[in-house]
Design a protein around this motif. Structure first.
Motif, PDB file in Angstrom:
ATOM      1  N   GLY A 114       0.819  -1.210   0.000  1.00 32.75           N
ATOM      2  CA  GLY A 114       0.000   0.000   0.000  1.00 32.75           C
ATOM      3  C   GLY A 114       0.850   1.255   0.000  1.00 32.75           C
ATOM      4  N   ALA A 115       1.889   1.241   0.828  1.00 31.47           N
ATOM      5  CA  ALA A 115       2.757   2.415   0.874  1.00 31.47           C
ATOM      6  C   ALA A 115       3.392   2.653  -0.487  1.00 31.47           C
ATOM      7  N   ALA A 116       3.863   1.585  -1.101  1.00 32.66           N
ATOM      8  CA  ALA A 116       4.511   1.721  -2.398  1.00 32.66           C
ATOM      9  C   ALA A 116       3.538   2.268  -3.433  1.00 32.66           C
ATOM     10  N   PHE A 117       2.357   1.675  -3.489  1.00 29.40           N
ATOM     11  CA  PHE A 117       1.380   2.135  -4.473  1.00 29.40           C
ATOM     12  C   PHE A 117       0.966   3.576  -4.199  1.00 29.40           C
ATOM     13  N   LEU A 118       0.795   3.886  -2.936  1.00 33.51           N
ATOM     14  CA  LEU A 118       0.375   5.237  -2.598  1.00 33.51           C
ATOM     15  C   LEU A 118       1.385   6.248  -3.107  1.00 33.51           C
ATOM     16  N   ALA A 119       2.659   5.933  -2.874  1.00 31.15           N
ATOM     17  CA  ALA A 119       3.700   6.846  -3.338  1.00 31.15           C
ATOM     18  C   ALA A 119       3.584   7.057  -4.841  1.00 31.15           C
ATOM     19  N   GLN A 120       3.204   6.022  -5.551  1.00 33.45           N
ATOM     20  CA  GLN A 120       3.099   6.140  -6.991  1.00 33.45           C
ATOM     21  C   GLN A 120       1.858   6.917  -7.413  1.00 33.45           C
ATOM     22  N   TYR A 121       0.705   6.454  -6.941  1.00 31.82           N
ATOM     23  CA  TYR A 121      -0.538   7.045  -7.422  1.00 31.82           C
ATOM     24  C   TYR A 121      -0.695   8.494  -6.984  1.00 31.82           C
ATOM     25  N   SER A 122      -0.273   8.764  -5.756  1.00 33.23           N
ATOM     26  CA  SER A 122      -0.544  10.107  -5.247  1.00 33.23           C
ATOM     27  C   SER A 122       0.146  11.153  -6.099  1.00 33.23           C
ATOM     28  N   GLN A 123       1.251  10.768  -6.721  1.00 31.52           N
ATOM     29  CA  GLN A 123       1.942  11.761  -7.520  1.00 31.52           C
ATOM     30  C   GLN A 123       1.172  12.087  -8.781  1.00 31.52           C
ATOM     31  N   ARG A 124       0.461  11.072  -9.289  1.00 35.50           N
ATOM     32  CA  ARG A 124      -0.221  11.310 -10.559  1.00 35.50           C
ATOM     33  C   ARG A 124      -1.605  11.915 -10.355  1.00 35.50           C
ATOM     34  N   LEU A 125      -1.985  12.053  -9.100  1.00 34.00           N
ATOM     35  CA  LEU A 125      -3.327  12.544  -8.839  1.00 34.00           C
ATOM     36  C   LEU A 125      -3.373  14.042  -9.048  1.00 34.00           C
ATOM     37  N   SER A 126      -4.312  14.477  -9.827  1.00 33.18           N
ATOM     38  CA  SER A 126      -4.457  15.923  -9.980  1.00 33.18           C
ATOM     39  C   SER A 126      -5.932  16.216 -10.196  1.00 33.18           C
ATOM     40  N   PHE A 127      -6.336  17.323  -9.703  1.00 39.29           N
ATOM     41  CA  PHE A 127      -7.745  17.683  -9.803  1.00 39.29           C
ATOM     42  C   PHE A 127      -7.939  18.827 -10.774  1.00 39.29           C
ATOM     43  N   GLY A 128      -9.049  18.798 -11.459  1.00 36.73           N
ATOM     44  CA  GLY A 128      -9.342  19.881 -12.388  1.00 36.73           C
ATOM     45  C   GLY A 128     -10.045  21.016 -11.690  1.00 36.73           C
ATOM     46  N   PHE A 129     -10.468  21.976 -12.474  1.00 34.83           N
ATOM     47  CA  PHE A 129     -11.196  23.123 -11.924  1.00 34.83           C
ATOM     48  C   PHE A 129     -12.698  22.869 -12.003  1.00 34.83           C
ATOM     49  N   ALA A 130     -13.387  23.191 -10.921  1.00 31.67           N
ATOM     50  CA  ALA A 130     -14.828  22.945 -10.851  1.00 31.67           C
ATOM     51  C   ALA A 130     -15.597  24.197 -11.289  1.00 31.67           C
ATOM     52  N   PRO A 131     -16.887  24.025 -11.590  1.00 33.89           N
ATOM     53  CA  PRO A 131     -17.671  25.157 -12.106  1.00 33.89           C
ATOM     54  C   PRO A 131     -17.698  26.373 -11.169  1.00 33.89           C
ATOM     55  N   SER A 132     -17.828  26.109  -9.859  1.00 32.75           N
ATOM     56  CA  SER A 132     -17.844  27.260  -8.943  1.00 32.75           C
ATOM     57  C   SER A 132     -16.606  27.221  -8.064  1.00 32.75           C
ATOM     58  N   GLN A 133     -15.508  26.964  -8.695  1.00 37.02           N
ATOM     59  CA  GLN A 133     -14.264  26.782  -7.944  1.00 37.02           C
ATOM     60  C   GLN A 133     -13.941  27.975  -7.078  1.00 37.02           C
ATOM     61  N   LEU A 134     -13.508  27.680  -5.869  1.00 37.73           N
ATOM     62  CA  LEU A 134     -13.020  28.745  -4.997  1.00 37.73           C
ATOM     63  C   LEU A 134     -11.524  28.597  -4.841  1.00 37.73           C
ATOM     64  N   ARG A 135     -10.869  29.710  -4.515  1.00 36.58           N
ATOM     65  CA  ARG A 135      -9.448  29.591  -4.208  1.00 36.58           C
ATOM     66  C   ARG A 135      -9.292  28.772  -2.927  1.00 36.58           C
ATOM     67  N   PRO A 136      -8.175  28.098  -2.774  1.00 39.75           N
ATOM     68  CA  PRO A 136      -8.038  27.147  -1.655  1.00 39.75           C
ATOM     69  C   PRO A 136      -8.339  27.757  -0.291  1.00 39.75           C
ATOM     70  N   ARG A 137      -7.752  28.919  -0.027  1.00 38.72           N
ATOM     71  CA  ARG A 137      -7.975  29.464   1.304  1.00 38.72           C
ATOM     72  C   ARG A 137      -9.426  29.840   1.516  1.00 38.72           C
ATOM     73  N   ALA A 138     -10.013  30.436   0.499  1.00 40.23           N
ATOM     74  CA  ALA A 138     -11.425  30.797   0.603  1.00 40.23           C
ATOM     75  C   ALA A 138     -12.264  29.551   0.787  1.00 40.23           C
ATOM     76  N   ALA A 139     -11.908  28.512   0.059  1.00 34.18           N
ATOM     77  CA  ALA A 139     -12.683  27.271   0.153  1.00 34.18           C
ATOM     78  C   ALA A 139     -12.638  26.725   1.574  1.00 34.18           C
ATOM     79  N   ARG A 140     -11.448  26.735   2.142  1.00 40.20           N
ATOM     80  CA  ARG A 140     -11.323  26.204   3.508  1.00 40.20           C
ATOM     81  C   ARG A 140     -12.159  27.018   4.479  1.00 40.20           C
ATOM     82  N   ARG A 141     -12.100  28.329   4.293  1.00 30.08           N
ATOM     83  CA  ARG A 141     -12.871  29.178   5.213  1.00 30.08           C
ATOM     84  C   ARG A 141     -14.345  28.870   5.096  1.00 30.08           C
ATOM     85  N   CYS A 142     -14.824  28.807   3.865  1.00 33.49           N
ATOM     86  CA  CYS A 142     -16.253  28.559   3.677  1.00 33.49           C
ATOM     87  C   CYS A 142     -16.641  27.198   4.233  1.00 33.49           C
TER      88      CYS A 142
END
Lengths: 251, 895
Positions: free
Chosen positions: B844-872
């Motif tokens: 699991g550790a090995a796979f996690l190290a691999q997959y987590s690097q390739r993980l990326s998220f796109g932009f959502a329709p009502s995307q907020l900036r990270p800090r604003a998102a956390r606050r909300c």
């Protein structure tokens, strides 16, 4: 001051430098010109004593590989080479100790300030940009106040301020009576500066001309270079131009 | 020489300064701290046990035997009598001179080793490694070439210096045991320094001499072998001539007073040993002789004709290129060795392998080219010699048929050979980066190829060991079992070295890198030793060896995975601009607020109702009515709380991702180990935290089984209902709620936010600390899977697997363990389970190290900036209420 006598250097079967001789006087700037593979770098490295060669090189009367001779030669390499784990200031201190210099602090600060390295004095060797590395190599070469200074392609990579400072430094050193040998490809960069030119090609010295002589013949350095290396006479050049433009060109 | 001191000092300090900027130094410090704590703890323990029982110090024993009760206490300056007449060996007591003899033997060996090492280094052309700055700054300076060379060699002392410090620390103990005073200790340490100094002088000399004439290098080779073989042969002869045990013969031969006349080696030894014997005048004489010898040698070197700059320049160009390669993350410890290209090898191309597997077949082809019959190479010959020698020694000298020493020797050699970066050749070349496969695959094949080569190298040696040792079937079986272990060590050391090489900054000195690598590898091999030792105690050595091999394999996978992560290009960090963050914070806050309230209400209802039920039901109710009690527990949550919550949330608009993605079966299966890894890590973290909490604040420790107030009603009869709920019902409902409901309503404000939010809520909802930790971590995985694939089935499946493991298998194994633990024998299922857990953890550790690097998220329709998102997401009434309530539940559970 610097006498190169019948120096020949072979790499295996290739003759990099073939029976090269010239003498440089104190208080002069000599420009070493030549196409790629002419042997400029080889002769410079031979003078500073990195290479084994046949022949003799005398610096201030001493053989070039003795410590006495090395003490009065300064060398600025073409490709900057610094220690990754020393800062700018530490490089200077280190060199001062290697040369056993005394009373160098003022000179060190002056050099660093002149080439705008003072504010970077605490950066590591591998954190500097290429231009800054070159400037540091220059400062290091000049710190021991050498009598004979070898500059291998010094202008490449320098910003305009640095080039200006370098030129004025070269001029000052010349006035102080030092001997300078500058090797370069870019003929324009050394115009106005030189007293003598040595043009090499294929390991041999093809021309060894004083500035007065060249001025007397009304030739430019560039013209001399092409005449010597490619056998082009000024008339041929004009004909060349006519062919290219298809119009009559003024000579 | 002040420039040497200046450079050494400043360069060292600056290296540390640079390392401080990276994680490596933190790791070293952490290890140092842990080591210090362990040492301190052990020290305290031994003090306590010492207080309880007067245990005589090892030195004291022979004191009292020889000198009676009037002996002075150990540690004070005592005259040690000179050893018995060395011409008379024989089986006398090891008594009075035992410790000192052993020390002298070892000390002599160390001095010799220091000099041999220098010759070896010189022979490998180590002296020619000048930095480019050395060339332009020092070669041009008025320093003599010898000085420049000596300077650079001194700077390469590197690891030896750290060893020195280590020895200095430990030396105190040894000296105590030997009962020698301060002057002797100083002399012995001085001797060590002189050995290193002489070693460097030797190296300088050999380099200078061979720069003039290449033949000298071969003489150096010969000198090396001679210095090993001649004394060995002489000792062997002496031993055979005089009889007695080989050790006694060694003592009488190497420790004879005459040996201290031998130039340099004997003098250095004499310095220390005479002082230990109290004969300071002789000791000083040896010191003077050593200094004189050093001075003469130095003077000779000074006067040599040294004109090596031309060769050195070429070498330094190579080094500069290697440094550039390091910068571009392609290489590690320096330029790879150039293999001599023989003109008679076949140059037919390779036509095997596809994709990453070309690296494996390349190794095979290399093997075919550079070996005879696939088996005979320089390395295999060396291994063969060692194995044969050790086995012969065991059989004839120690009269034992055990093959283990031979295996151990081979293992040590494989280990040291794997130091450095054997995968470097493949990671170095640009072509590698161009091949369109994941880096870990390429590395794996490369490592496999290396392992195959190692195996082929070992085969002749193993055969020799088996034949020569004359062992019986069980000896040979043990030997064969050692082979996978050795291979696994090779894989581990190689992958670990590759990782370190790729992750330490390019300009950290080689010294530091070597040190880090040694630490990593030793730390990685220590568990092996532990496992095998424990198994040996229980009489199951073979099993221990097998387990250790497995452990190494797991670690190899992790390091390959991490290295792959470093080599593969990462997706760029998203840049948040006004354009791609059109979300409205007020609207987002409103949504999260509503969700928070819903969660709060759900938690409140369910907790309240469960508490009521628990208090209302009589004890023993659970045993009689298993189904009912589970119904009672689950009903408040599933039948009341969750529907209510969903109703509240229904109002919020839900959205799906732009596309659903299918996962292939292998891909989905690969997620399971990651789930386990996260679960177990979270559990461990949670347990540690609860333990800390109860340490500081009191309260009972929490076991992971404590899930709710009805625990005491659980018994074995509830297996079926429990299973159904835990494995089937709970995952489905939790997924539908926390993933489908929650994420669909929050993903429009940012995918990453949605995942983290749902994970934390999921964790908080469980109501106790260990479960919070592991549920949150697991929630991250499940949330990510859902958001990327938009198929709840995947997450439900994963959740079911995890719950099945933790809720069904684990308790079952637990009971098995408890039952059989009393007899001390663990049945096969327990061991199998244990191995499974460990395997899955590391996988699991090995796979996690691999997959987590390739993980990326796109932009959502009502995307907020990270800090604003956390606050909300967190700073709104509903969520605050929910967090407060769940925190209260957790804290209450801790107390």
């Amino acid at each position: 001051m610097l006498e190169v006598r019948h120096v020949t250097k072979r790499y295996g079967k290739t003759l990099a430098v073939d029976d090269v001789s010239f003498t440089l006087d104190p208080g002069s700037v000599t420009v070493l010109l030549g196409p790629n593979g002419a042997g400029k770098s080889t002769i410079m490295k031979s003078i500073i004593g990195f290479l084994k060669f046949d022949g003799e090189i005398l610096v201030g009367g001493e053989e070039n590989k003795t410590p006495q001779a090395r003490r009065i030669i300064g060398y600025v390499p073409e490709i900057p080479a610094l220690y990754p784990n020393l800062t700018v200031s530490e490089h200077m201190e280190f060199l001062a100790r290697a040369y056993r210099l005394t009373d160098y602090s003022a000179r060190k600060e002056a050099l660093l300030a002149r080439f705008e390295l003072s504010e970077h004095s605490r950066k590591f060797g591998d954190e500097l940009s290429k231009g800054m590395q070159q400037k540091l190599n220059l400062c290091l070469g000049l710190l021991p106040e050498p009598q004979v200074i070898l500059l291998d392609e010094p202008m490449i990579g320098l910003d305009p301020h640095a080039i200006k400072e370098l030129r004025s430094t070269i001029e000052e050193l010349r006035v102080q009576g030092r001997t300078l040998l500058v090797s370069t490809h870019i003929i324009d960069s050394v115009d106005m500066l030189w007293d003598r030119t040595v043009i090499m090609q294929g390991g041999k010295v093809k021309a060894n001309v004083l500035r007065e002589e060249l001025d007397a013949q009304n030739k430019s350095l560039e013209q001399l270079f092409f005449e010597v290396t490619e056998g082009l006479k000024p008339e041929d050049e004009a004909a060349d131009k006519t062919e290219k433009t298809g119009e009559g060109a003024e000579v | 020489m002040s420039f040497i001191a200046y450079y050494a000092f400043h360069s060292f300090i600056n290296q540390i300064r640079k390392m401080l900027k990276t994680w490596v130094l933190v790791f070293i410090l952490a290890c140092g701290l842990i080591g210090g704590l362990i040492g301190f703890g052990v020290g305290m323990l031994s003090d306590i046990s010492d207080d309880m029982e007067p245990v005589p110090e090892p030195g004291a024993e022979w004191y009292s035997e020889d000198y009676g009760p009037s002996a002075e206490p150990p540690g004070s300056e005592v005259l040690i009598p000179p050893s018995e007449d060395p011409a008379l060996p024989g089986d006398g007591e090891e008594g009075s001179s035992g410790v000192r003899d052993i020390f002298e033997l070892i000390y002599g060996g160390v001095i010799l080793a220091a000099m041999l090492l220098s010759i070896l280094m010189a022979e490998k052309g180590n002296g020619g490694r000048f930095l480019p700055a050395d060339v332009s700054l020092l070669f041009a300076s008025p320093l003599r070439p010898q000085t420049v060379l000596f300077f650079r060699l001194l700077m390469q002392l590197g690891v030896m210096l750290y060893m020195t410090v280590y020895m200095l620390i430990n030396f105190g103990n040894i000296a105590e045991n030997m009962g020698i005073g301060l002057p002797a200790r100083i002399m012995i340490m001085l001797g060590w320094f002189f050995s290193m100094f002489f070693g460097k002088l030797l190296e300088t000399y050999i380099y200078l001499a061979s720069a003039d004439s290449p033949k000298t290098k071969r003489y150096a080779d010969g000198a090396l072998y001679a210095l090993i073989l001649v004394p060995a042969a002489a000792w062997f002869t002496w031993w055979k001539a005089n009889g007695g045990s080989p050790l006694k013969a060694a003592f009488s031969f190497f420790n004879a007073p005459l040996s201290r006349v031998v130039p340099i080696w004997g003098w250095i030894k004499g310095m220390g040993m005479y002082a230990a014997e109290g004969r300071m005048s002789m000791s000083l004489l040896c010191l003077v002789a050593t200094v004189a010898g050093a001075a003469l040698f130095t003077r000779h070197i000074w006067n040599m004709n040294a004109d090596f700059y031309e060769e050195a320049m070429a070498k330094s160009e190579e080094l500069a290129q290697a440094m550039r390669d390091i910068e571009e993350k392609k290489s590690a410890f320096g330029s790879a060795k150039k293999k001599k290209i023989k003109s008679d090898i076949e140059r037919d191309g390779m036509n095997r392998g596809l994709g990453a597997s070309v690296f494996f077949w390349k190794s095979v082809l290399n093997r075919k080219r550079f070996s005879k019959l696939l088996l005979i190479t320089k390395t295999s010959g060396f291994y063969l010699a060692v194995a044969a020698g050790v086995s012969f020694f065991m059989r004839s000298v120690m009269e034992s048929s055990s093959c283990v020493p031979a295996a151990f020797a081979l293992g040590a050699m494989v280990f040291f050979r794997a130091l450095g970066n054997p995968l470097e050749e493949d990671t170095k070349i640009d072509l590698t980066a161009l091949i369109p496969e994941y880096a870990w695959k390429k590395l794996s094949y490369s490592a496999l190829g290396g392992a195959l080569s190692c195996l082929l190298d070992l085969l002749p040696a193993i055969a020799a060991a088996a034949l020569i040792s004359g062992g019986n079937a069980s000896d040979i079986k043990l030997l064969l079992i050692c082979v996978p272990l050795i291979l696994s060590v090779d894989l581990y050391a190689g992958s670990c070295g590759s990782f370190i090489a790729l992750s330490t900054p390019a300009n950290a000195g080689t010294t530091v890198k070597q040190l880090v690598q040694i630490m990593f590898i030793y730390f990685g091999l220590l568990p092996d030793v532990g496992v095998i030792a424990v198994a040996a105690v229980f009489g199951r050595t073979a099993l221990g060896i097998f387990a250790a091999s497995l452990l190494n394999l797991m670690l190899t996978m992790i390091f390959i995975s991490l290295s792959g992560r470093l080599l593969d290009p990462r997706p760029g960090r998203p840049v948040y601009t006004d354009e791609n963050c059109p979300g409205d914070p007020a609207e987002a806050k409103g949504s999260f607020d509503r969700i928070g309230r819903a969660l709060f209400i759900m938690l409140a209802i369910s907790t309240f109702l469960q508490l009521r039920a628990a208090s209302q039901l009589p004890a023993g109710f659970g045993a009689e009515h298993p189904w009912l009690v589970w119904l009672v527990q689950m009903a408040p949550l599933y039948l009341v709380a969750i529907p209510v919550g969903l109703l509240i949330m229904k109002k919020l608009p839900a959205s799906d991702g732009e596309m659903t993605r299918k996962l292939s079966l292998p891909a989905w299966l690969g997620l399971i180990p990651i789930g386990f890894f996260l679960m177990y890590s979270g559990n461990i973290i949670g347990l540690i935290l609860s333990a800390l909490f109860s340490y500081f604040f009191g309260g009972g420790a929490v076991s992971a089984a404590d899930m709710n107030p009805l625990t005491d009603l659980f018994t074995d009869t509830q297996f079926l209902p429990r299973t159904l709920v835990v494995v089937v019902l709970a995952p489905v409902i939790e997924e539908l709620l926390f993933r489908k409901a929650l994420i669909r309503r929050t993903r429009r404000y940012g995918e990453k936010t949605a995942v983290v939010f749902s994970a934390v809520c999921f964790g908080l909802f469980h109501g106790n600390l260990p479960q919070f930790c592991y549920a949150s971590l697991l929630g991250l995985l499940l949330g990510a899977v859902y958001i990327k694939t938009d198929r709840i089935v995947y997450t439900i499946g994963l959740h079911m697997c995890v719950n099945f493991m933790g809720g069904v298998i684990a308790p079952y194994i637990m009971t098995l363990t408890l039952e059989s633990g009393e007899e001390g024998i663990y049945p096969a299922p327990v061991l199998a389970f244990f191995s499974l857990i460990v395997t899955l953890f590391f996988l699991g550790a090995a796979f996690l190290a691999q997959y987590s690097q390739r993980l990326s998220f796109g932009f959502a329709p009502s995307q907020l900036r990270p800090r604003a998102a956390r606050r909300c997401a967190w700073l709104n009434t509903g969520m605050i209420m929910f967090v407060a309530l769940s925190a209260a539940v957790i804290v209450l559970a801790l107390l």
